[in-house]
Design an enzyme around this catalytic site. Sequence first.
Site, PDB file in Angstrom:
ATOM      1  N   SER A 238    -104.493  39.978  88.382  1.00  0.00           N
ATOM      2  CA  SER A 238    -103.408  39.279  89.081  1.00  0.00           C
ATOM      3  C   SER A 238    -102.088  40.038  89.181  1.00  0.00           C
ATOM      4  CB  SER A 238    -103.154  37.911  88.433  1.00  0.00           C
ATOM      5  OG  SER A 238    -102.677  38.060  87.108  1.00  0.00           O
ATOM      6  N   LYS A 283     -97.116  30.735  85.528  1.00  0.00           N
ATOM      7  CA  LYS A 283     -96.437  32.002  85.788  1.00  0.00           C
ATOM      8  C   LYS A 283     -95.040  31.776  86.360  1.00  0.00           C
ATOM      9  CE  LYS A 283    -100.673  34.637  86.218  1.00  0.00           C
ATOM     10  NZ  LYS A 283    -101.464  35.631  86.962  1.00  0.00           N
TER      11      LYS A 283
END
Length: 350
Positions: A238, A283
Amino acid sequence: MRIVKNNKLFKRLLVAFLALVIVACVVVPIPYYIEEPGETINLKELITVNDQKDKHKGSFSLTSVGIRRATIFTALKSKVDPFHEIISEEDLTGGASDDEYLQIQKFNMETSQNFAIEQALKLANKPYEMNYQGVYVLGVEKNSNFYGKISVGDTVTKADDKSFTSSEDFMKYVKAQKIGQKMKVTYIHNDETKEATEKLIQLPTDKKPGIGITLTDHTEIDSQDKVKIDAGDIGGPSAGLMFTLEIYEQLLGKDLRHGKKIAGTGTINSDGEVGRIGGIDKKVASAAASKNQIFFAPDDEITKELQKIQPGIKSNYEEAKAAAKKLKTNMKIVPVKTVQDALDYLAKMK
């Protein structure tokens, strides 16, 4: 008098038992994990290009999801803690063992780095070559005759002493053989070259012969520009987008951020497309806590087919915006479909 003593003993035993139960709830792990906001890491600390560090103001940062084994206490606590989620071991690892899961995460990180370096070199018009290393093993079927010999994380380099230039060529060769035929496979395990000879099985997908492994290309970048990424124990794909932006800035030697603190997430592929990731709300929470001003989020397409499988699914960008609203943060959420979208946004940011 004996009854009183027995009552006191019973109370002591009850207290001791309850204490053990509480300790067990807090300490003893259960087969679940907690996902929570992880670290937001300034990529200046991880990446150097030609042995030089990024000296411009501001930062590009990767964001992560923290994962830890759950206990009964933390599982219950996750129900009320914002941006904490309990997931099963199956959902986390897909049925892989702990070692296999770590190997897959490591490979995903390496692939992410390769694609990021490739994209940054392309954008900077720098020459490079993508060298094929072999077939990386992502899984081994239990009915494979190579099960217990070839492992997840190994790199298959040859079949019957023949080398190949892609996993596609490797698969074509294997499928051109006969079911039940013996094949010698050369592979690298823990930096040691090994061989295994076993019979090919019939694959359930196309009824063709195969060795029964899930595979992908294992490649490495060769370039005059020396790019070093020290990701440590960070795994997964990611960080691809943010790696690309940081490497590109260093290759150009130009300030792209204009002093801003910028975080984000998203996979990157060989075409520069930014892909969907999991846990984006966590996140966003991590990036906001680190006082970032901008957050790049994948603007992935939600197809009708995907909506049928997962009713109510939202794009990463929509999830990120919802998380930012919940946090009441001023951090701007910016949708990106490609790395060029991120660069175009940065160019207009002056």
